[in-house]
Design a protein around this motif. Structure first.
Motif, PDB file in Angstrom:
ATOM      1  N   THR A   1       0.760  -1.311  -0.103  1.00  0.00           N
ATOM      2  CA  THR A   1       0.133  -0.076   0.133  1.00  0.00           C
ATOM      3  C   THR A   1       0.858   1.143   0.027  1.00  0.00           C
ATOM      4  O   THR A   1       0.301   2.552  -0.315  1.00  0.00           O
ATOM      5  CB  THR A   1      -1.143  -0.005   1.199  1.00  0.00           C
ATOM      6  OG1 THR A   1      -0.217  -0.092   2.412  1.00  0.00           O
ATOM      7  CG2 THR A   1      -1.910  -1.060   1.208  1.00  0.00           C
ATOM      8  N   MET A   2       2.132   1.025   0.566  1.00  0.00           N
ATOM      9  CA  MET A   2       2.839   2.520   0.467  1.00  0.00           C
ATOM     10  C   MET A   2       2.970   3.158  -0.769  1.00  0.00           C
ATOM     11  O   MET A   2       2.936   4.332  -0.875  1.00  0.00           O
ATOM     12  CB  MET A   2       4.213   2.084   1.278  1.00  0.00           C
ATOM     13  CG  MET A   2       4.809   3.397   1.642  1.00  0.00           C
ATOM     14  SD  MET A   2       3.787   4.546   2.640  1.00  0.00           S
ATOM     15  CE  MET A   2       4.514   5.546   3.146  1.00  0.00           C
ATOM     16  N   PRO A   3       3.457   2.709  -1.831  1.00  0.00           N
ATOM     17  CA  PRO A   3       3.660   3.338  -3.148  1.00  0.00           C
ATOM     18  C   PRO A   3       2.293   3.915  -3.611  1.00  0.00           C
ATOM     19  O   PRO A   3       2.240   5.002  -4.099  1.00  0.00           O
ATOM     20  CB  PRO A   3       3.993   2.156  -4.169  1.00  0.00           C
ATOM     21  CG  PRO A   3       4.522   1.105  -3.150  1.00  0.00           C
ATOM     22  CD  PRO A   3       3.835   0.880  -1.812  1.00  0.00           C
ATOM     23  N   ILE A   4       1.100   3.266  -3.137  1.00  0.00           N
ATOM     24  CA  ILE A   4      -0.041   3.807  -3.665  1.00  0.00           C
ATOM     25  C   ILE A   4      -0.539   5.009  -2.767  1.00  0.00           C
ATOM     26  O   ILE A   4      -0.890   5.937  -3.415  1.00  0.00           O
ATOM     27  CB  ILE A   4      -1.283   2.695  -3.376  1.00  0.00           C
ATOM     28  CG1 ILE A   4      -1.142   1.322  -4.481  1.00  0.00           C
ATOM     29  CG2 ILE A   4      -2.557   3.469  -3.593  1.00  0.00           C
ATOM     30  CD1 ILE A   4      -1.903   0.213  -4.078  1.00  0.00           C
ATOM     31  N   ILE A   5      -0.331   4.932  -1.617  1.00  0.00           N
ATOM     32  CA  ILE A   5      -0.406   6.135  -0.747  1.00  0.00           C
ATOM     33  C   ILE A   5       0.100   7.126  -1.237  1.00  0.00           C
ATOM     34  O   ILE A   5      -0.039   8.416  -1.046  1.00  0.00           O
ATOM     35  CB  ILE A   5      -0.346   5.782   0.802  1.00  0.00           C
ATOM     36  CG1 ILE A   5      -1.238   4.616   1.272  1.00  0.00           C
ATOM     37  CG2 ILE A   5      -0.351   6.786   1.774  1.00  0.00           C
ATOM     38  CD1 ILE A   5      -1.091   3.983   2.590  1.00  0.00           C
ATOM     39  N   THR A   6       1.926   7.075  -1.295  1.00  0.00           N
ATOM     40  CA  THR A   6       2.614   8.083  -1.809  1.00  0.00           C
ATOM     41  C   THR A   6       1.953   8.572  -3.275  1.00  0.00           C
ATOM     42  O   THR A   6       2.051   9.831  -3.134  1.00  0.00           O
ATOM     43  CB  THR A   6       4.107   7.268  -2.044  1.00  0.00           C
ATOM     44  OG1 THR A   6       4.341   6.864  -0.814  1.00  0.00           O
ATOM     45  CG2 THR A   6       5.037   8.639  -2.460  1.00  0.00           C
ATOM     46  N   ALA A   7       1.726   7.810  -4.185  1.00  0.00           N
ATOM     47  CA  ALA A   7       1.190   8.306  -5.456  1.00  0.00           C
ATOM     48  C   ALA A   7      -0.105   9.181  -5.044  1.00  0.00           C
ATOM     49  O   ALA A   7      -0.206  10.368  -5.658  1.00  0.00           O
ATOM     50  CB  ALA A   7       0.975   7.197  -6.421  1.00  0.00           C
ATOM     51  N   ASN A   8      -0.983   8.739  -4.347  1.00  0.00           N
ATOM     52  CA  ASN A   8      -2.264   9.610  -4.069  1.00  0.00           C
ATOM     53  C   ASN A   8      -1.702  10.750  -3.451  1.00  0.00           C
ATOM     54  O   ASN A   8      -2.461  11.792  -3.643  1.00  0.00           O
ATOM     55  CB  ASN A   8      -3.134   8.755  -3.208  1.00  0.00           C
ATOM     56  CG  ASN A   8      -3.809   7.773  -4.026  1.00  0.00           C
ATOM     57  OD1 ASN A   8      -3.770   7.657  -5.291  1.00  0.00           O
ATOM     58  ND2 ASN A   8      -4.418   6.850  -3.214  1.00  0.00           N
ATOM     59  N   ALA A   9      -0.880  10.944  -2.436  1.00  0.00           N
ATOM     60  CA  ALA A   9      -0.655  12.166  -1.642  1.00  0.00           C
ATOM     61  C   ALA A   9       0.090  13.145  -2.701  1.00  0.00           C
ATOM     62  O   ALA A   9      -0.168  14.441  -2.753  1.00  0.00           O
ATOM     63  CB  ALA A   9       0.589  11.698  -0.610  1.00  0.00           C
TER      64      ALA A   9
ATOM     65  N   ASP B   1      -0.121  17.795  -6.172  1.00  0.00           N
ATOM     66  CA  ASP B   1       0.040  18.607  -7.484  1.00  0.00           C
ATOM     67  C   ASP B   1      -1.208  19.064  -7.873  1.00  0.00           C
ATOM     68  O   ASP B   1      -1.142  20.288  -8.368  1.00  0.00           O
ATOM     69  CB  ASP B   1       0.614  17.582  -8.355  1.00  0.00           C
ATOM     70  CG  ASP B   1       1.814  17.090  -8.164  1.00  0.00           C
ATOM     71  OD1 ASP B   1       2.537  17.770  -7.637  1.00  0.00           O
ATOM     72  OD2 ASP B   1       2.488  15.819  -8.996  1.00  0.00           O
ATOM     73  N   GLY B   2      -2.231  18.644  -7.509  1.00  0.00           N
ATOM     74  CA  GLY B   2      -3.760  19.138  -7.860  1.00  0.00           C
ATOM     75  C   GLY B   2      -3.815  20.507  -7.012  1.00  0.00           C
ATOM     76  O   GLY B   2      -4.290  21.565  -7.589  1.00  0.00           O
ATOM     77  N   SER B   3      -3.550  20.577  -5.782  1.00  0.00           N
ATOM     78  CA  SER B   3      -3.721  21.707  -5.077  1.00  0.00           C
ATOM     79  C   SER B   3      -2.738  22.889  -5.626  1.00  0.00           C
ATOM     80  O   SER B   3      -2.916  23.946  -5.426  1.00  0.00           O
ATOM     81  CB  SER B   3      -3.153  21.376  -3.716  1.00  0.00           C
ATOM     82  OG  SER B   3      -4.130  20.423  -3.083  1.00  0.00           O
TER      83      SER B   3
END
Length: 185
Positions: free
Chosen positions: A32-40, A45-47
């Motif tokens: 899950t860590m790579p997924i969490i990092t990508a989402n963050a 970037d969106g912000s």
């Protein structure tokens, strides 16, 4: 002999259970860590794009010395401005504010990333209506200075309003210290 077997067997079983749970948690973390990092990263970037819409080509982290209260500085890859994340203490705790400043030094957007202010009262300082008074401004004041735009506090949420003001003021000051938009490769 029976007494030691009575205690020894449950201890071994408990150790095996703990080892199995630890391995399961480690595996879950690794997955899950790579997924969490990508989402963050996608959220950040969106912000950044939200507070500096003219930055169409992405952002690069600025590795300058940050002033106190500044946690991140990102320069737009197309040179259109800088996004600065700052923190300030509000009534309920830390308020984290992202401010987009264009190449002319004018605020293009503000986003509250985190706060613990009282819902319905202190959180009024986080509304689009309140934050809109910062847009397009290069110099702000809350003391009525003539050479800057006065930013009004929210009645009943003065501490929260002042915290947002100070966070944005820190971002403008950091922008000024950097000499405006940075040229980077």
């Amino acid at each position: 002999m029976k007494l030691s077997k009575e205690y020894f067997a449950p201890t071994i079983i408990l150790m095996i259970i703990c080892l199995a749970v630890t391995l399961a948690l480690t595996g879950t973390y690794q997955i899950t860590m790579p997924i969490i990092t990508a989402n963050a990263k996608a959220f950040a970037d969106g912000s950044r794009t939200e507070v500096l819409p003219s930055a169409s080509d992405g952002f690069t982290l600025v590795a300058e010395p940050y002033q106190e209260g500044i946690s991140e500085i990102y320069a737009a890859d197309n040179g259109s401005g800088i996004v600065i994340t700052s923190t300030e203490k509000g009534f309920g705790g830390k308020i984290t504010v992202m401010t987009g400043i264009d190449s002319k030094g004018q605020i293009q957007g503000i986003k509250i990333l985190e706060h613990s202010e009282t819902p319905g009262l202190g959180s009024k300082a986080m509304t689009k209506k309140h934050l809109s008074q910062y847009l397009g401004q290069a110099k702000i004041t809350n003391k009525g200075d003539e050479d800057a735009t006065n930013i009004d506090a929210v009645t009943g949420a003065t501490i929260s309003s002042d915290a947002v003001y100070r966070a944005v003021e820190k971002a403008l000051h950091q922008y000024s210290k950097l000499g405006g938009v940075l040229n980077h490769e």
